[in-house]
Design an enzyme around this catalytic site. Structure first.
Site, PDB file in Angstrom:
ATOM      1  N   GLU A   1      -0.355  37.052 -37.459  1.00 48.61           N
ATOM      2  CA  GLU A   1       1.108  37.120 -37.663  1.00 48.61           C
ATOM      3  C   GLU A   1       1.537  36.078 -38.674  1.00 48.61           C
ATOM      4  O   GLU A   1       1.617  34.887 -38.346  1.00 48.61           O
ATOM      5  CB  GLU A   1       1.868  36.889 -36.347  1.00 48.61           C
TER       6      GLU A   1
ATOM      7  N   GLU B   1      -0.847  35.841 -27.511  1.00 50.31           N
ATOM      8  CA  GLU B   1      -0.420  34.432 -27.520  1.00 50.31           C
ATOM      9  C   GLU B   1      -0.416  33.817 -26.127  1.00 50.31           C
ATOM     10  O   GLU B   1       0.457  32.995 -25.821  1.00 50.31           O
ATOM     11  CB  GLU B   1       0.971  34.295 -28.153  1.00 50.31           C
TER      12      GLU B   1
HETATM   13  C1  GAL Z   1       5.138  35.791 -31.855  1.00 51.35           C
HETATM   14  C2  GAL Z   1       4.812  37.001 -31.007  1.00 51.35           C
HETATM   15  C3  GAL Z   1       5.405  38.265 -31.613  1.00 51.35           C
HETATM   16  C4  GAL Z   1       6.837  38.043 -31.980  1.00 51.35           C
HETATM   17  C5  GAL Z   1       6.944  36.859 -32.903  1.00 51.35           C
HETATM   18  C6  GAL Z   1       8.346  36.534 -33.323  1.00 51.35           C
HETATM   19  O1  GAL Z   1       4.984  34.609 -31.168  1.00 51.35           O
HETATM   20  O2  GAL Z   1       3.424  37.133 -30.884  1.00 51.35           O
HETATM   21  O3  GAL Z   1       5.263  39.316 -30.713  1.00 51.35           O
HETATM   22  O4  GAL Z   1       7.544  37.814 -30.818  1.00 51.35           O
HETATM   23  O5  GAL Z   1       6.472  35.726 -32.267  1.00 51.35           O
HETATM   24  O6  GAL Z   1       8.889  37.585 -34.001  1.00 51.35           O
END
Ligand code: GAL
Length: 654
Positions: A252, A183
């Site tokens: 994600e 990110e």
């Molecule tokens: C994303 C990040 C993850 C985790 C998630 C929140 O932005 O890539 O590593 O932090 O948010 O759980």
């Protein structure tokens, strides 16, 4: 041994070998999908971070993921676990990455290895080892030579390790994808031109490691070719990659959220999660990963921060303990089956969007060879709607997607849950008698007092107030700031003692203040603002007064541009303030004595020997610094709300 048995053995052996090496495949991609062994695939993935559970739990977690319809297990790699001291590596026990990836392979699943090595992940310091911060001239995550050298060294180390074990799909292993960075696109503007060149460098560095499988960068719209830029978020159906040659991937999909101390326990309804997934596949997605599928536990001092809790349950389909969370797990399993029924049509063609009406969307995947799958969505949040599609009527509940693998029959609607609702009910049944039987006296609790103030030999004295992380190097959460000072009998402050306060300003995250051995107050920040400013009413006596300030970090920051520069601890001012003008005494620049860590940690509590632990039946209460210990087991009983007749009871010890 009879020849029939030998034949059987050989056959079985052959099966095992086949089952664990059936991966040997080229992995590429095109505009539509990740292509494994020449076949475009619809892939359902889930995150399980290996150090957030125990090796004993891994096979079960992986099997439950497979049973839930996953094809891929995703994990980050946690640099600060593996290299706690520069060039000293640890891949044992919960850190046994190779074992974890091999277990994924044994279950017949693929793996996505997100090396980072910056991982965010609510993990202490975002996964970077603290020693990195002390390398002269280093700047994290930018075009900085000392940083790039270390990042490359660790990334190459992990890739080499995977290669040696033949774990990449190109070698017959399960790893079909790898991620570099994490990110960075969310914060790169803060780094200006150096951020742009850093990302180009990171891409080139990753590609040079020659894994034989594609690399991805998440939330990085300018990810250089051939690296695939992917989406992270609660919804990713509107996402498009930065080239027509890249597939639409979602690395994600937040199945819930992480818990912060003091925050609400997160919850994401499965109807919404299923809606988001179905919309993604409806609109051309072909790889989707649940972050998290099993969240687990932040053991030891691994929580990021500030104030990320030790539970990383995440409201995931498998709960913190690895138990199936219903109806989440079951509803998603049904969803995955429905999506897989569409796989052949999904990967064979691009969709068309026949019009249905406002807030409605039909998507059809129809091939020349007669395959046809469709998704019908009602993206309105208020009303259910009956729609006409291909001459038939379909009722679409608000905020839902229906899946029609044959363009006719609805096999699944995201808003209608058919899976059973199993509600685990936890009951503490007994306290386990610890190996040391004296621990079992009374309620099972035992304790040790922690001395107030300096008690260790390695304490040191310096003028002024020191920043905490640079002082402790995160060897402990605790730093004592101690000072003895003489208050003169004619000190104006003493004239109206009832109004005197101790004023302390700290960058965070929490503090306890003692004067002459007595607690005068405590303060703490929050996950959104770690800073602490307190004014404790105090009573000073003429003569020598001792100030012992205990500062605590509660998980080092893991997110944001330049987050490694965020400090902690009592950087001041520390003042004694009276009511009148000119009655303040500033203690900030005096000679402070510092102690990193507590005596209890030095003696390695709570595993210290039984003689150190006191297990009187009455425990000390309302005393500021006491270590308490208890060991317990818990049993759980779960039952099905929908199927009370077939009461399903399970008992497990932890
Ligand atoms: C994303 C990040 C993850 C985790 C998630 C929140 O932005 O890539 O590593 O932090 O948010 O759980």
């Amino acid at each position: 041994m009879a020849s029939k048995e030998i034949l059987l053995l050989v056959l079985c052996w052959g099966f095992v070998v086949l089952a664990t090496t059936s991966f040997g495949a080229n992995v590429t991609y095109d505009h539509r999908a990740v292509v494994i062994g020449g076949k475009r695939r619809v892939l359902i993935s889930g995150s399980i971070h290996y150090p957030r559970s125990t090796p004993e739990m891994w096979p079960d977690l992986i099997q439950k993921s497979k049973d839930g319809g996953l094809d891929v297990i995703e994990t980050y790699v946690f640099w600060n676990l593996h290299e706690p001291v520069r060039n000293q590596y640890n891949f044992e026990g919960r850190y046994d990455l190779v074992k974890f990836v091999k277990l994924v392979a044994e279950a017949g699943l693929y793996a996505h290895l997100r090396i980072g090595p910056y991982v965010c992940a609510e993990w202490n310091f975002g996964g970077f080892p603290l020693w990195l911060h002390f390398i002269p001239g280093i700047q994290f995550r930018t075009d900085n030579e000392p940083f790039k050298a270390e990042m490359q060294r660790f990334t190459a180390k992990i890739v080499d390790m995977m290669k040696q074990e033949k774990l990449y799909a190109s070698q017959g292993g399960p790893i079909i994808l790898s991620q570099i960075e994490n990110e960075y696109g969310n914060i790169d503007s803060a780094y200006g031109a150096a951020g742009k060149s850093y990302i180009k460098w990171a891409a080139g560095m990753a590609l040079s490691l020659d894994t034989g499988v594609p690399w991805v960068m998440c939330q990085q719209s300018d990810a250089p070719d051939p690296i695939i830029n992917t989406c992270n978020g609660f919804y990713c159906d509107q996402f498009t990659p930065n080239s027509n040659n890249k597939p639409k991937m979602w690395t994600e999909n937040w199945s819930g959220w992480f818990l912060s101390f003091g925050g609400a326990v997160p919850y994401r309804p499965v109807e919404d999660l299923a809606f988001a997934v179905a919309r993604f596949f409806q609109r051309g997605g072909t790889f989707q990963n649940y972050y998290m599928y099993h969240g687990g536990t932040n053991f030891d001092r691994t929580s990021g921060g500030p104030f990320i809790s030790t539970s990383y349950d995440y409201d995931a389909p498998l709960d913190e303990y690895g138990l199936i969370r219903q109806p989440k797990w079951g509803h998603l399993k049904d969803l995955h089956k429905a999506i897989k029924l569409c796989e052949a049509a999904l990967v064979a063609t691009d969709p068309t969007y026949p019009s249905l009406g406002p807030n409605l969307e039909a998507t059809v995947y129809k091939t020349g060879s007669g395959l046809c799958s469709a998704f019908l969505a009602n993206i309105g949040t208020n009303s259910d709607v009956t729609v006409k599609f291909n001459g038939n009527s379909y009722l679409l509940p608000a905020w839902s997607v229906s899946i029609l693998p044959d363009c006719k029959n609805v096999v699944f609607n995201t808003a209608k849950i058919n899976s059973v609702t199993l509600v685990p009910s936890f009951s503490r049944q007994s306290l386990q008698v610890a190996a040391d039987s004296s621990d079992a006296i009374g309620s099972g609790w035992s304790y040790i007092n922690e001395p107030v103030g300096i008690s260790k030999d390695d304490a040191f004295t310096k003028p002024g107030l020191l920043e905490q992380i640079n002082t402790t190097a995160d060897q402990s959460d605790y730093l004592w700031y101690s000072l003895s000072t003489n208050i003169k009998a004619d000190e104006p402050l003493l004239e109206d003692g009832s109004k005197t306060v101790l004023h302390v300003q700290s960058l965070g995250h929490a503090l306890h203040a003692f004067i002459n051995g007595k607690l005068v107050g405590s303060g703490y920040g929050s996950s959104s603002n770690a800073k602490v400013t307190v004014d404790f009413p105090i009573a000073l006596a003429p003569g020598k007064n001792t100030f012992d300030l205990l500062s605590l970090t509660v998980g080092l920051q893991n997110y944001g541009a330049f987050y490694e520069k965020t400090g902690a601890g009592i950087t001041g001012p520390v003042q004694l303030k009276g009511s009148g003008n000119g009655t303040n005494i500033d203690l900030s620049s005096q000679q402070w004595t510092y102690q990193t860590g507590l005596k209890g940690e030095e003696l390695n509590f709570p595993s210290g020997s039984s003689t150190q632990w006191d297990s009187k039946s009455t425990l000390p209460k309302l005393q500021p610094l006491v270590w308490y210990k208890v060991i317990f087991i818990f049993h759980y009983i779960f039952y099905s709300v929908h199927q009370l007749k077939d009461l399903n009871v399970g008992i497990k010890n932890f």
